[in-house]
Structure formats: structure tokens, C-alpha cells
Motif scaffolding. Structure first.
Motif, PDB file in Angstrom:
ATOM      1  N   VAL A  61       0.862  -1.175   0.000  1.00 35.87           N
ATOM      2  CA  VAL A  61       0.000   0.000   0.000  1.00 35.87           C
ATOM      3  C   VAL A  61       0.897   1.223   0.000  1.00 35.87           C
ATOM      4  O   VAL A  61       1.812   1.332   0.812  1.00 35.87           O
ATOM      5  CB  VAL A  61      -0.930   0.027   1.237  1.00 35.87           C
ATOM      6  N   GLY A  62       0.641   2.133  -0.914  1.00 37.08           N
ATOM      7  CA  GLY A  62       1.426   3.358  -1.013  1.00 37.08           C
ATOM      8  C   GLY A  62       0.545   4.482  -1.502  1.00 37.08           C
ATOM      9  O   GLY A  62      -0.649   4.300  -1.760  1.00 37.08           O
ATOM     10  N   GLY A  63       1.128   5.639  -1.647  1.00 32.35           N
ATOM     11  CA  GLY A  63       0.326   6.770  -2.086  1.00 32.35           C
ATOM     12  C   GLY A  63       1.117   7.796  -2.857  1.00 32.35           C
ATOM     13  O   GLY A  63       2.339   7.860  -2.765  1.00 32.35           O
ATOM     14  N   THR A  64       0.395   8.559  -3.637  1.00 35.00           N
ATOM     15  CA  THR A  64       0.911   9.716  -4.341  1.00 35.00           C
ATOM     16  C   THR A  64       0.032  10.889  -3.922  1.00 35.00           C
ATOM     17  O   THR A  64      -1.004  10.680  -3.278  1.00 35.00           O
ATOM     18  CB  THR A  64       0.837   9.518  -5.872  1.00 35.00           C
ATOM     19  N   PRO A  65       0.386  12.098  -4.286  1.00 34.92           N
ATOM     20  CA  PRO A  65      -0.509  13.213  -3.953  1.00 34.92           C
ATOM     21  C   PRO A  65      -1.892  13.090  -4.596  1.00 34.92           C
ATOM     22  O   PRO A  65      -2.866  13.637  -4.096  1.00 34.92           O
ATOM     23  CB  PRO A  65       0.224  14.434  -4.493  1.00 34.92           C
ATOM     24  N   GLN A  66      -1.994  12.342  -5.689  1.00 36.82           N
ATOM     25  CA  GLN A  66      -3.273  12.217  -6.396  1.00 36.82           C
ATOM     26  C   GLN A  66      -4.077  10.967  -6.037  1.00 36.82           C
ATOM     27  O   GLN A  66      -5.283  10.929  -6.245  1.00 36.82           O
ATOM     28  CB  GLN A  66      -3.041  12.202  -7.919  1.00 36.82           C
ATOM     29  N   SER A  67      -3.420   9.915  -5.518  1.00 32.20           N
ATOM     30  CA  SER A  67      -4.148   8.666  -5.287  1.00 32.20           C
ATOM     31  C   SER A  67      -3.459   7.798  -4.234  1.00 32.20           C
ATOM     32  O   SER A  67      -2.321   8.038  -3.857  1.00 32.20           O
ATOM     33  CB  SER A  67      -4.250   7.874  -6.594  1.00 32.20           C
ATOM     34  N   ILE A  68      -4.200   6.782  -3.806  1.00 32.49           N
ATOM     35  CA  ILE A  68      -3.673   5.725  -2.949  1.00 32.49           C
ATOM     36  C   ILE A  68      -3.637   4.478  -3.816  1.00 32.49           C
ATOM     37  O   ILE A  68      -4.622   4.132  -4.480  1.00 32.49           O
ATOM     38  CB  ILE A  68      -4.558   5.511  -1.712  1.00 32.49           C
ATOM     39  N   ASP A 125      -8.945   9.938   5.109  1.00 31.80           N
ATOM     40  CA  ASP A 125     -10.236  10.617   4.965  1.00 31.80           C
ATOM     41  C   ASP A 125     -10.366  11.418   3.676  1.00 31.80           C
ATOM     42  O   ASP A 125     -11.468  11.858   3.350  1.00 31.80           O
ATOM     43  CB  ASP A 125     -10.458  11.570   6.151  1.00 31.80           C
ATOM     44  N   ASP A 126      -9.274  11.611   2.949  1.00 33.74           N
ATOM     45  CA  ASP A 126      -9.333  12.471   1.768  1.00 33.74           C
ATOM     46  C   ASP A 126      -9.570  11.718   0.460  1.00 33.74           C
ATOM     47  O   ASP A 126      -9.328  12.234  -0.615  1.00 33.74           O
ATOM     48  CB  ASP A 126      -8.038  13.285   1.661  1.00 33.74           C
ATOM     49  N   ILE A 127     -10.092  10.493   0.524  1.00 36.27           N
ATOM     50  CA  ILE A 127     -10.322   9.723  -0.698  1.00 36.27           C
ATOM     51  C   ILE A 127     -11.643  10.102  -1.348  1.00 36.27           C
ATOM     52  O   ILE A 127     -12.569  10.602  -0.705  1.00 36.27           O
ATOM     53  CB  ILE A 127     -10.295   8.212  -0.427  1.00 36.27           C
TER      54      ILE A 127
END
Length: 147
Positions: A45-52, A113-115
Motif C-alpha cells: 500500500v502506497g500513495g501519491t498526492p493524487q491517489s492511494i 479521509d481524503d479519498i
């Protein structure tokens, strides 16, 4: 003079297997984040500023049997992996070592919470399930110019 050993030749692999099994019994935790190490499928599991981005490594699973649910920021991945050991009618069959998981599985990942629940895509290719969950536009980083 010849010496005979009391242990099998591959004693270290047996000790390693025993240590893994003991560790797995202590690592399993019934929390919202899913099982501990050793769960199936393995997750990154990882993330970018635009997505998870969630990657589930599930070789041998039919993509049609995978079920994804997103409810209040909790993503659950469930399905079933068939056994690759053929079943015979006579009861004389035995399995000596079984290291490959077979059966029903379920993994749970809590997301931030920002999804954006409407921005979820999933695809399965070469045994890897990739789930991409977009972040809300309001949560995107942006540059503000000073006047």
C-alpha cells in the motif's frame, strides 16, 4: 570411524519453517487493518498526492471471484483461491507439505479521509490486483500565487 547424524540433512530449513509458523501465530491480529504478516494475498500500500495505490499479490485467483468493497474509508478485498491438489475418490491420498494458500481470503485496509469513493479503479494482471483510489480534488496540493 563414521559418524551418523541424529538430525535430517536440512535441519536449518526445518528450524526456519518452525520459526515462521511460531511468528505467524503471534502476528495475526484481528484489527481493522487485516491480518498480520503472512496473510493472503500479500499487500503493498502506497500513495501519491493524487491517489492511494494498493497492490494485492494473488496468483492463481480467478479475477471474477475477487470482491472489492469500499465502505466509509475501509477497503475490503475478498475472494477464493482453489486448491491445486487434485481430490481423489479414495481416501488414501495424503499431503506432506502444503505451503501454498488455498481457500477463502479477506484483507481489509483502512484508507485516509481524503479519498474520493467515486474514483476507484481496479484491474488484475499477471496475478497482481491493482486498486487505485483517487484523492478528492480539495485534498490535492496546489500552488497559490501571492499578489
Amino acid at each position: 570411524m563414521m559418524y551418523r547424524t541424529l538430525f535430517p540433512r536440512d535441519v536449518f530449513s526445518e528450524l526456519d519453517r518452525l520459526q515462521r509458523e511460531l511468528q505467524e501465530s503471534f502476528d495475526i491480529s484481528p484489527s481493522i487493518r487485516g491480518t498480520g504478516r503472512g496473510g493472503f494475498p500479500a499487500l503493498n500500500v502506497g500513495g501519491t498526492p493524487q491517489s492511494i495505490e494498493i497492490f494485492a499479490f494473488a496468483p492463481g485467483v480467478d479475477p471474477k471471484s475477487i470482491e472489492l468493497n469500499l465502505d466509509r474509508g475501509v477497503l475490503s478485498i475478498s475472494g477464493e483461491r482453489p486448491s491445486d491438489i487434485p481430490q481423489t475418490e479414495d481416501k488414501k491420498q495424503s499431503v506432506h507439505i502444503r505451503e501454498r494458500f488455498a481457500g477463502r481470503f479477506r484483507r481489509v485496509v483502512s484508507l485516509s479521509d481524503d479519498i474520493d469513493p467515486n474514483g476507484v479503479t481496479a484491474n488484475y494482471r499477471d496475478g497482481v490486483l491493482r486498486v487505485s483510489v483517487k484523492r478528492r480534488e480539495s485534498a490535492q496540493p496546489r500552488r497559490i500565487t501571492v499578489e
